[in-house]
Scaffold this motif. Structure first.
Motif, PDB file in Angstrom:
ATOM      1  N   ILE A   1       0.867  -1.180   0.000  1.00 38.84           N
ATOM      2  CA  ILE A   1       0.000   0.000   0.000  1.00 38.84           C
ATOM      3  C   ILE A   1       0.899   1.223   0.000  1.00 38.84           C
ATOM      4  N   THR A   2       0.572   2.189  -0.859  1.00 42.50           N
ATOM      5  CA  THR A   2       1.309   3.442  -0.914  1.00 42.50           C
ATOM      6  C   THR A   2       0.371   4.597  -0.589  1.00 42.50           C
ATOM      7  N   VAL A   3       0.768   5.416   0.389  1.00 45.96           N
ATOM      8  CA  VAL A   3       0.048   6.652   0.714  1.00 45.96           C
ATOM      9  C   VAL A   3       1.085   7.766   0.719  1.00 45.96           C
ATOM     10  N   GLY A   4       0.962   8.676  -0.218  1.00 42.33           N
ATOM     11  CA  GLY A   4       1.962   9.730  -0.337  1.00 42.33           C
ATOM     12  C   GLY A   4       3.322   9.133  -0.644  1.00 42.33           C
ATOM     13  N   GLU A   5       4.315   9.445   0.192  1.00 38.69           N
ATOM     14  CA  GLU A   5       5.674   8.938  -0.008  1.00 38.69           C
ATOM     15  C   GLU A   5       5.913   7.630   0.733  1.00 38.69           C
ATOM     16  N   ARG A   6       4.925   7.165   1.455  1.00 40.77           N
ATOM     17  CA  ARG A   6       5.128   5.974   2.274  1.00 40.77           C
ATOM     18  C   ARG A   6       4.585   4.731   1.588  1.00 40.77           C
ATOM     19  N   ARG A   7       5.352   3.643   1.694  1.00 38.28           N
ATOM     20  CA  ARG A   7       4.964   2.377   1.089  1.00 38.28           C
ATOM     21  C   ARG A   7       5.242   1.257   2.100  1.00 38.28           C
ATOM     22  N   TRP A   8       4.272   0.365   2.291  1.00 36.59           N
ATOM     23  CA  TRP A   8       4.485  -0.758   3.210  1.00 36.59           C
ATOM     24  C   TRP A   8       3.706  -1.988   2.723  1.00 36.59           C
ATOM     25  N   THR A   9       4.106  -3.140   3.230  1.00 39.87           N
ATOM     26  CA  THR A   9       3.540  -4.413   2.802  1.00 39.87           C
ATOM     27  C   THR A   9       2.535  -4.918   3.823  1.00 39.87           C
ATOM     28  N   VAL A  10       1.438  -5.489   3.312  1.00 38.14           N
ATOM     29  CA  VAL A  10       0.399  -6.042   4.188  1.00 38.14           C
ATOM     30  C   VAL A  10       0.062  -7.458   3.733  1.00 38.14           C
ATOM     31  N   PRO A  11      -0.496  -8.269   4.606  1.00 37.28           N
ATOM     32  CA  PRO A  11      -0.916  -9.614   4.197  1.00 37.28           C
ATOM     33  C   PRO A  11      -2.043  -9.550   3.170  1.00 37.28           C
ATOM     34  N   THR A  12      -2.037 -10.457   2.232  1.00 29.21           N
ATOM     35  CA  THR A  12      -3.098 -10.529   1.234  1.00 29.21           C
ATOM     36  C   THR A  12      -4.450 -10.745   1.924  1.00 29.21           C
ATOM     37  N   GLY A  13      -5.421  -9.959   1.535  1.00 26.66           N
ATOM     38  CA  GLY A  13      -6.750 -10.064   2.129  1.00 26.66           C
ATOM     39  C   GLY A  13      -6.956  -9.183   3.336  1.00 26.66           C
ATOM     40  N   ARG A  14      -5.942  -8.388   3.695  1.00 28.02           N
ATOM     41  CA  ARG A  14      -6.059  -7.517   4.866  1.00 28.02           C
ATOM     42  C   ARG A  14      -7.134  -6.461   4.634  1.00 28.02           C
ATOM     43  N   ASN A  15      -7.937  -6.187   5.662  1.00 28.63           N
ATOM     44  CA  ASN A  15      -8.940  -5.122   5.580  1.00 28.63           C
ATOM     45  C   ASN A  15      -8.231  -3.789   5.364  1.00 28.63           C
TER      46      ASN A  15
END
Length: 306
Positions: free
Chosen positions: A4-18
């Motif tokens: 997920i990217t919001v502005g300049e920040r990018r991070w990884t989440v589990p598939t199917g995460r709310n």
């Protein structure tokens, strides 16, 4: 796993995460209330990528086509670029003009920097710093010069802690105006109108009942307010002063007896319900048992926040 990217920040989440949970856990402070897709407090815009949307019909087709989503209803299955609401850049400044304690309910009136066009029964997200909560508008559009909110501060919470410190002249920010499930339709003018509220669920109905009277509602109007005790009927005097409205103030301990008295005299009755989920469900169940068609019962629920 998707990013997920919001502005300049990018991070990884589990598939199917709310999506709502993923954004809030990352510190983006997306507000929410019902988590059922009705309050629209958690609206975000997906600039690229598509989440799995459990309730696409909750938004207008044109809005959905532009990438707007209710984060509480979405699961992340691929990379997403998301725009979230920035209260400092996108919010409307509003000054506090009235702070009135009615027992443990704070009646707060705000003067926005620019006029807000709204209908009785709608709600708006209030921002104080990074803390945001959706609240129903209790004011009457076109007549009240301010925006009025009723904030239940019986239990501790982040937003209640902040509003207890407010002073006249302080500034809050208004998020996007959202359409709630409650409204007044002029086509109901000749039909019996029932307004059933619990606690500060009275707030939107306070605006709606005055809208109905302003439009010359011809049918009988009945307003029932349920509260824990007498002090909880925080608008008791104002309700009794409404001409042409049958008002019933019900202690919570006597709710079952009050429900037993809910017998609509006409199948044309329209009922608007608002309050905590359990009480609204009890209202609705009784009305259905009494023969009121589901399409004539409109409900909004208030969910408590920490």
């Amino acid at each position: 796993m998707p990013d997920i990217t919001v502005g300049e920040r990018r991070w990884t989440v589990p598939t199917g995460r709310n999506l709502l949970d993923a954004l809030n856990e990352a510190g983006h402070h997306v507000p929410y209330s019902c988590r059922a897709g009705s309050c629209h407090a958690c609206l975000v815009q997906c600039l690229s990528g598509q989440p799995v949307d459990a309730l696409p019909e909750a938004l207008a087709l044109d809005k959905h086509a532009l990438g707007w989503r209710l984060a509480c209803q979405c699961r992340v299955v691929e990379d997403l670029q998301v725009a979230v609401f920035d209260p400092q850049q996108d919010g409307i400044p509003a000054r506090v003009v009235v702070l009135e304690w009615l027992g443990e309910v704070l009646r707060m009136r705000l003067a926005p920097e620019r006029a807000l066009r709204y209908q009785a029964g709608q709600h708006v997200v209030l921002w104080s710093g990074s803390v945001a909560r959706p609240y129903s508008l209790a004011s009457l559009p076109g007549e009240d010069e301010w925006l009025e909110f009723h904030i239940d501060c019986r239990r501790p919470g982040a937003f209640c802690t902040l509003v207890r410190r407010l002073r006249i002249g302080d500034e809050l920010r208004l998020g996007e105006l959202r359409g709630g499930a409650l409204h007044y339709d002029p086509q109901w003018q000749a039909r019996p109108l029932w307004l059933l509220a619990a606690g500060t669920g009275l707030a939107p109905l306070w605006g709606i009942v005055r809208e109905a009277l302003r439009q010359g509602h011809e049918g009988a109007i009945r307003l029932v307010h349920v509260a824990a005790d007498d002090a909880g009927h925080y608008l008791a005097q104002a309700l009794r002063e409404l001409e042409g409205v049958e008002v019933e103030l019900v202690p919570a301990a006597q709710l079952e007896q009050a429900l037993a008295r809910l017998r609509p005299s006409s199948r044309q009755t329209v009922a608007l319900l608002c309050g905590a989920p359990a009480t609204v469900e009890r209202f609705a169940r009784r009305l259905f048992m009494a023969g009121l068609p589901r399409g004539q019962v409109f409900a909004d629920v208030f969910v408590e926040h920490a």
